[in-house]
Design a protein around this motif. Structure first.
Motif, PDB file in Angstrom:
ATOM      1  N   TYR A   1      64.656   1.175  18.929  1.00 37.32           N
ATOM      2  CA  TYR A   1      63.763   0.326  18.340  1.00 37.32           C
ATOM      3  C   TYR A   1      63.459  -0.501  19.160  1.00 37.32           C
ATOM      4  O   TYR A   1      63.902  -1.099  19.716  1.00 37.32           O
ATOM      5  N   GLU A   2      62.038  -1.107  18.453  1.00 33.92           N
ATOM      6  CA  GLU A   2      61.694  -1.960  19.305  1.00 33.92           C
ATOM      7  C   GLU A   2      61.089  -2.941  18.106  1.00 33.92           C
ATOM      8  O   GLU A   2      61.059  -3.582  16.723  1.00 33.92           O
ATOM      9  N   PRO A   3      62.166  -4.220  18.402  1.00 30.06           N
ATOM     10  CA  PRO A   3      61.932  -5.505  16.987  1.00 30.06           C
ATOM     11  C   PRO A   3      60.219  -5.649  16.814  1.00 30.06           C
ATOM     12  O   PRO A   3      59.413  -5.908  17.458  1.00 30.06           O
ATOM     13  N   LEU A   4      60.124  -5.804  15.749  1.00 35.59           N
ATOM     14  CA  LEU A   4      58.881  -6.138  14.851  1.00 35.59           C
ATOM     15  C   LEU A   4      58.674  -7.305  15.056  1.00 35.59           C
ATOM     16  O   LEU A   4      57.070  -7.597  14.768  1.00 35.59           O
ATOM     17  N   SER A   5      59.289  -7.916  14.814  1.00 31.85           N
ATOM     18  CA  SER A   5      58.732  -9.358  14.571  1.00 31.85           C
ATOM     19  C   SER A   5      57.669 -10.020  15.410  1.00 31.85           C
ATOM     20  O   SER A   5      56.971 -11.070  14.932  1.00 31.85           O
ATOM     21  N   SER A   6      57.886  -9.614  17.050  1.00 34.33           N
ATOM     22  CA  SER A   6      56.858 -10.332  17.334  1.00 34.33           C
ATOM     23  C   SER A   6      56.078  -9.791  17.907  1.00 34.33           C
ATOM     24  O   SER A   6      54.685 -10.402  18.167  1.00 34.33           O
ATOM     25  N   ARG A   7      55.130  -8.517  17.008  1.00 36.56           N
ATOM     26  CA  ARG A   7      54.403  -7.924  16.811  1.00 36.56           C
ATOM     27  C   ARG A   7      53.214  -8.280  16.086  1.00 36.56           C
ATOM     28  O   ARG A   7      52.294  -8.475  15.810  1.00 36.56           O
ATOM     29  N   ILE A   8      54.231  -7.860  15.107  1.00 35.10           N
ATOM     30  CA  ILE A   8      53.183  -8.677  13.032  1.00 35.10           C
ATOM     31  C   ILE A   8      53.234 -10.030  13.176  1.00 35.10           C
ATOM     32  O   ILE A   8      52.481 -10.909  12.252  1.00 35.10           O
ATOM     33  N   GLY A   9      53.800 -10.987  13.933  1.00 33.61           N
ATOM     34  CA  GLY A   9      53.457 -12.506  14.131  1.00 33.61           C
ATOM     35  C   GLY A   9      52.491 -12.981  14.383  1.00 33.61           C
ATOM     36  O   GLY A   9      52.115 -14.137  14.195  1.00 33.61           O
ATOM     37  N   SER A  10      52.361 -12.620  16.281  1.00 33.36           N
ATOM     38  CA  SER A  10      51.691 -13.139  16.482  1.00 33.36           C
ATOM     39  C   SER A  10      49.772 -11.891  16.707  1.00 33.36           C
ATOM     40  O   SER A  10      49.281 -12.995  16.851  1.00 33.36           O
ATOM     41  N   GLY A  11      49.884 -11.041  15.604  1.00 36.11           N
ATOM     42  CA  GLY A  11      48.657 -10.385  15.728  1.00 36.11           C
ATOM     43  C   GLY A  11      48.074  -9.548  16.005  1.00 36.11           C
ATOM     44  O   GLY A  11      47.043  -9.137  16.351  1.00 36.11           O
ATOM     45  N   ASP A  12      49.169  -8.833  17.045  1.00 36.81           N
ATOM     46  CA  ASP A  12      48.885  -8.356  18.001  1.00 36.81           C
ATOM     47  C   ASP A  12      48.864  -6.594  17.492  1.00 36.81           C
ATOM     48  O   ASP A  12      50.123  -6.358  16.672  1.00 36.81           O
ATOM     49  N   GLY A  13      48.386  -6.305  18.056  1.00 35.97           N
ATOM     50  CA  GLY A  13      48.139  -5.115  17.560  1.00 35.97           C
ATOM     51  C   GLY A  13      47.956  -4.622  16.091  1.00 35.97           C
ATOM     52  O   GLY A  13      47.378  -5.067  15.680  1.00 35.97           O
ATOM     53  N   HIS A 146      47.876  -8.204  -6.160  1.00 40.00           N
ATOM     54  CA  HIS A 146      48.824  -8.299  -7.313  1.00 40.00           C
ATOM     55  C   HIS A 146      50.383  -7.394  -6.753  1.00 40.00           C
ATOM     56  O   HIS A 146      51.211  -8.197  -6.821  1.00 40.00           O
ATOM     57  N   ILE A 147      50.039  -6.537  -6.115  1.00 43.48           N
ATOM     58  CA  ILE A 147      51.482  -5.819  -6.028  1.00 43.48           C
ATOM     59  C   ILE A 147      51.753  -6.874  -4.506  1.00 43.48           C
ATOM     60  O   ILE A 147      53.063  -6.987  -4.805  1.00 43.48           O
ATOM     61  N   ILE A 148      51.216  -7.164  -3.596  1.00 40.21           N
ATOM     62  CA  ILE A 148      52.227  -8.045  -2.723  1.00 40.21           C
ATOM     63  C   ILE A 148      52.836  -9.187  -3.358  1.00 40.21           C
ATOM     64  O   ILE A 148      53.776  -9.400  -3.133  1.00 40.21           O
ATOM     65  N   ASN A 149      52.476 -10.159  -4.386  1.00 38.17           N
ATOM     66  CA  ASN A 149      53.102 -10.870  -4.842  1.00 38.17           C
ATOM     67  C   ASN A 149      54.204 -10.121  -5.458  1.00 38.17           C
ATOM     68  O   ASN A 149      55.001 -10.941  -5.258  1.00 38.17           O
ATOM     69  N   ASN A 150      53.967  -9.029  -6.477  1.00 40.23           N
ATOM     70  CA  ASN A 150      54.769  -9.464  -7.467  1.00 40.23           C
ATOM     71  C   ASN A 150      56.320  -8.039  -6.204  1.00 40.23           C
ATOM     72  O   ASN A 150      57.325  -8.862  -6.508  1.00 40.23           O
ATOM     73  N   ILE A 151      55.921  -8.011  -4.608  1.00 35.24           N
ATOM     74  CA  ILE A 151      56.745  -7.498  -4.201  1.00 35.24           C
ATOM     75  C   ILE A 151      57.110  -8.729  -3.377  1.00 35.24           C
ATOM     76  O   ILE A 151      58.777  -8.869  -3.530  1.00 35.24           O
ATOM     77  N   LEU A 157      61.204 -12.830  -0.875  1.00 36.38           N
ATOM     78  CA  LEU A 157      60.911 -12.681   0.071  1.00 36.38           C
ATOM     79  C   LEU A 157      60.170 -14.675   0.377  1.00 36.38           C
ATOM     80  O   LEU A 157      59.346 -14.829   1.645  1.00 36.38           O
ATOM     81  N   TYR A 158      59.809 -15.130  -0.989  1.00 33.68           N
ATOM     82  CA  TYR A 158      59.474 -16.669  -1.055  1.00 33.68           C
ATOM     83  C   TYR A 158      59.031 -17.234   0.125  1.00 33.68           C
ATOM     84  O   TYR A 158      58.599 -17.686   0.936  1.00 33.68           O
ATOM     85  N   ASN A 159      60.538 -17.352   0.643  1.00 28.66           N
ATOM     86  CA  ASN A 159      60.893 -18.441   1.560  1.00 28.66           C
ATOM     87  C   ASN A 159      62.097 -17.771   3.079  1.00 28.66           C
ATOM     88  O   ASN A 159      62.116 -18.252   3.547  1.00 28.66           O
ATOM     89  N   GLY A 176      57.896 -19.359  17.268  1.00 25.78           N
ATOM     90  CA  GLY A 176      58.049 -20.352  16.218  1.00 25.78           C
ATOM     91  C   GLY A 176      58.571 -19.307  14.784  1.00 25.78           C
ATOM     92  O   GLY A 176      58.834 -18.020  15.320  1.00 25.78           O
ATOM     93  N   THR A 177      58.371 -19.827  13.788  1.00 24.47           N
ATOM     94  CA  THR A 177      58.282 -18.749  12.546  1.00 24.47           C
ATOM     95  C   THR A 177      57.144 -18.534  12.011  1.00 24.47           C
ATOM     96  O   THR A 177      56.582 -19.094  11.495  1.00 24.47           O
ATOM     97  N   ILE A 178      57.165 -17.188  10.780  1.00 22.58           N
ATOM     98  CA  ILE A 178      56.589 -17.684   9.756  1.00 22.58           C
ATOM     99  C   ILE A 178      57.068 -16.556   8.989  1.00 22.58           C
ATOM    100  O   ILE A 178      57.786 -16.005   8.727  1.00 22.58           O
ATOM    101  N   LYS A 179      56.679 -16.689   7.797  1.00 23.18           N
ATOM    102  CA  LYS A 179      57.334 -16.786   5.960  1.00 23.18           C
ATOM    103  C   LYS A 179      56.239 -15.858   5.769  1.00 23.18           C
ATOM    104  O   LYS A 179      55.669 -15.584   5.993  1.00 23.18           O
ATOM    105  N   MET A 180      57.251 -14.814   4.567  1.00 20.99           N
ATOM    106  CA  MET A 180      56.725 -13.231   4.297  1.00 20.99           C
ATOM    107  C   MET A 180      55.735 -13.634   3.642  1.00 20.99           C
ATOM    108  O   MET A 180      55.465 -12.699   2.623  1.00 20.99           O
ATOM    109  N   SER A 181      56.106 -14.612   3.000  1.00 20.09           N
ATOM    110  CA  SER A 181      55.024 -14.847   1.509  1.00 20.09           C
ATOM    111  C   SER A 181      53.189 -15.543   2.372  1.00 20.09           C
ATOM    112  O   SER A 181      52.154 -15.803   1.249  1.00 20.09           O
ATOM    113  N   ASP A 182      53.274 -15.524   3.042  1.00 14.77           N
ATOM    114  CA  ASP A 182      51.845 -15.458   4.033  1.00 14.77           C
ATOM    115  C   ASP A 182      51.475 -14.828   4.009  1.00 14.77           C
ATOM    116  O   ASP A 182      51.803 -13.204   5.159  1.00 14.77           O
ATOM    117  N   ARG A 183      50.157 -15.218   3.626  1.00 14.61           N
ATOM    118  CA  ARG A 183      49.640 -13.209   3.382  1.00 14.61           C
ATOM    119  C   ARG A 183      48.746 -12.679   4.994  1.00 14.61           C
ATOM    120  O   ARG A 183      48.785 -11.229   4.727  1.00 14.61           O
TER     121      ARG A 183
END
Length: 219
Positions: A1-13, A146-151, A157-159, A176-183
């Motif tokens: 299992y590889e933690p995902l947060s550092s990958r998607i938060g930094s935009g790598d990858g 529309h799909i993202i906003n509804n999910i 996940l707003y905050n 740092g942190t990044i909100k899941m509401s961030d596109r």
């Protein structure tokens, strides 16, 4: 299992989803949350339990966008522990027929007003014109938003914020942190590709992983 947060938060990858409801209220033992909008949303979700289960959501050839979009309306989403969440966004294709029609000597006569009247383009062009591409991009982005906003709304996940590791910027020590509401997060999720069950739980898209279909015991 590889933690995902550092990958998607930094935009790598495909599994068949199942759904059910339970009228009992959830237990009160939840994390303390000082954010009032978040608490209201959680309380709203407590009113009536509903459950969705899938062996897996889609696959790399047939993404699970529509299955997960439906499942996100339920208060609890369960997935088989070897399943994956495949959400690559949405897209479209247009079958341009001009080359075939030319080959057989078929001439198409079109009367239209304006460059953005693109319905006949599949018969008169061999590829997207600038205006046709703009039209299709606008439609796809609108549906995707529309799909993202509804999910985000249905999954509360707003905050919700996830920790990110060192970024790919010049400041390698930046965290740092990044909100899941961030596109940006959703764009990076699509770039990341298939999410394991643990990845999906980490960012709040799945609630539980199960060895077998748990619906009979939950209802």
């Amino acid at each position: 299992y590889e933690p995902l947060s550092s990958r998607i938060g930094s935009g790598d990858g495909e599994g068949d989803a199942q759904y059910g409801e339970n009228n009992e209220a959830e237990d009160e033992g939840e994390e303390h949350d000082d954010n009032e909008p978040m608490k209201k949303q959680k309380e709203k979700r407590k009113q009536k339990l509903s459950f969705a289960f899938a062996d897996t959501f889609g696959n790399p050839i047939d993404p699970g966008n529509k299955e997960y979009y439906l499942a996100s309306a339920f208060t609890n989403i369960h997935m088989q522990n070897q399943g994956d969440l495949n959400m690559y966004g949405i897209g479209t294709t247009s079958p341009f027929l001009k080359g075939m029609l030319d080959k057989y000597g078929v001439k198409v006569h079109v009367f239209r007003h304006g460059k953005y009247k693109n319905a006949p383009n599949i018969f008169t062009d061999s590829a997207y014109t600038k205006e046709h591409r703009q039209n299709m991009t606008s439609i796809i982005e609108s549906i995707d938003e529309h799909i993202i906003n509804n999910i985000i709304q249905s999954r509360s996940l707003y905050n919700v914020a996830i920790d990110i590791g060192p970024s790919s910027s010049s400041n390698k020590s930046e965290v740092g942190t990044i909100k899941m509401s961030d596109r940006k997060i959703w764009d990076n999720l699509r770039d990341y590709g298939t999410l394991t069950g643990d990845n999906a739980i980490e960012i709040g898209l799945i609630d539980e992983l199960s060895l077998i279909d748990p619906l009979d015991s939950l209802l």
